[in-house]
Design an enzyme around this catalytic site. Structure first.
Site: not given
Ligand code: HXC
Length: 257
Positions: A65, A108, A111, A131
C-alpha cells in the site's frame, strides 16, 4: 478508457491489467485501486472476456500500500472511509484472475496477488508481509490468506519478522502455483489465461466458486455445494457440447452458455 495508474490490454478472450506506478514500485494508492476496480467491473460485464491477468513490472508486482498516502491517516478517517473495503471488491470477482508476479510482492502487493485465483511467479519474485516493520499489520487479508496458503508456522514467521520469501520457498510452501523464468512470465500467463478462457465460462466460474468455497465451509457442506453445482452444469449448452465433442473425437466449440 484512459487510466493513470494501470495499463489495460485485451487479446481475444483474455484481459491483461498491468499496475503502472514505476517510480513508486507500483505502490497501491487509492486511485490505483479505484482504477483497478473500474477495469475489473468492465471485464466482469464483458461476455467476451473469460480470464484476467494482473501483473506489475519486472522489479515489482507491487511494493505494498502507498505509505505516504497512509501515513497521516487517523482512525476515524479509516473507519468512516473504509478504504480497504475497495480492496475487498478485487477479491470478490467471479471471473478467474491470475496474478503474474515478478520482483517484489510485499504487504498490500502480496495481499493483492493472493486475492487472485492463483499466482504464477517469476524466479525473481519475492513475497512478504513487512507491515510489522512499519508498526502495523497486514490489512487487506494478509494474515488470513497467507495462513490458509502456507500454514500457520510460515505465515506467523513472515508476519512477525517481515522476512521476505523468495519464489522457490513460496512455491514449496504452496503460495504460488508455478515458477517460470522471469523472461517467460508474461507469455506463460497469457498462455495459461488463454487455456482457461477457452473453457466453458459457466464451468470455469462454477469451478472457481467451488474451490473458494473450500475455505469457507465444512467438508460435508462443500461437497454438497459442489455436487449441486455439478448437476446444475447439465443445464448448460456447453456441457452437451463438451461431452459430444469428446465422443465425436473433436475439439469442443464452447459458446459460454
Ligand atoms: C510508497 C514506495 C513504497 C510503498 C517503495 N516505494 N515502496 N512508495 N509506498 N509501499 C518507493 C520508494 O519510496 C522509492 O521512492 C521508490 O519506490 C523505490 O524504492 P526504493 O526503496 O528506493 O527501492 P529499493 O531500495 O530497491 O527497495 C525496494 C523495497 C523497498 C525493498 C521494495 O522499497 C521497500 O521496503 N518498500 C516498502 C515495502 C513495504 O513496507 N510494504 C508494505 C507497505 S504497508 P523515492 O521517491 O524515494 O525514489 C502495506 C499495508 C497494507 O502494504 C494494508 C492493506 C492494504
Amino acid at each position: 478508457m484512459e487510466y493513470e495508474n494501470i495499463r489495460v490490454e485485451t487479446r481475444g478472450r483474455v484481459a491483461l491489467i498491468t499496475l503502472h506506478r514505476p517510480a513508486q514500485l507500483n505502490a497501491l494508492c487509492g486511485p490505483l485501486i479505484a482504477e483497478l476496480n473500474a477495469a475489473l467491473d468492465g471485464f466482469e460485464r464483458d461476455e467476451g472476456i473469460g480470464c484476467i491477468i494482473l501483473t506489475g513490472s519486472e522489479k515489482a508486482f507491487a511494493a505494498g500500500a502507498d505509505i505516504p498516502e497512509m501515513r497521516d491517516r487517523t482512525h476515524p478517517e479509516f473507519f468512516v472511509a473504509d478504504p480497504f473495503g475497495e480492496w475487498d471488491r478485487v477479491g470478490r470477482r467471479r471471473k478467474p484472475m491470475i496474478a503474474a508476479v515478478a520482483g517484489y510482492a510485499l504487504g498490500g502487493g502480496c495481499e493483492l496477488a493472493m486475492m487472485c485465483d492463483f499466482i504464477l511467479a517469476a524466479d525473481t519474485a519475492k513475497f512478504g508481509q513487512p507491515e510489522i516493520k512499519l508498526g502495523v499489520i497486514p490489512g487487506a487479508g494478509g494474515t488470513q490468506r497467507l495462513t490458509r496458503a502456507v500454514g500457520k508456522a510460515k505465515a506467523m514467521e513472515l508476519c512477525l519478522t517481515g522476512r521476505l520469501m523468495a519464489a522457490a520457498e513460496a512455491e514449496r510452501a504452496g503460495l504460488v502455483a508455478r515458477i517460470v523464468p522471469a523472461a517467460d512470465l508474461l507469455a506463460e500467463a497469457w498462455q495459461t489465461a488463454e487455456t482457461i478462457a477457452s473453457m466453458s465460462l459457466p464451468a470455469v466460474m462454477v469451478a472457481k466458486d467451488c474451490v473458494d468455497r473450500a475455505f469457507e465451509t465444512t467438508l460435508a457442506e462443500g461437497v454438497r455445494y459442489e455436487r449441486g453445482l455439478f448437476y446444475g452444469l447439465f443445464a448448460t449448452a456447453d456441457q452437451k457440447e463438451g461431452m459430444a465433442a469428446f465422443l465425436e473425437k473433436r475439439k469442443p466449440n464452447f459458446e459460454h452458455r
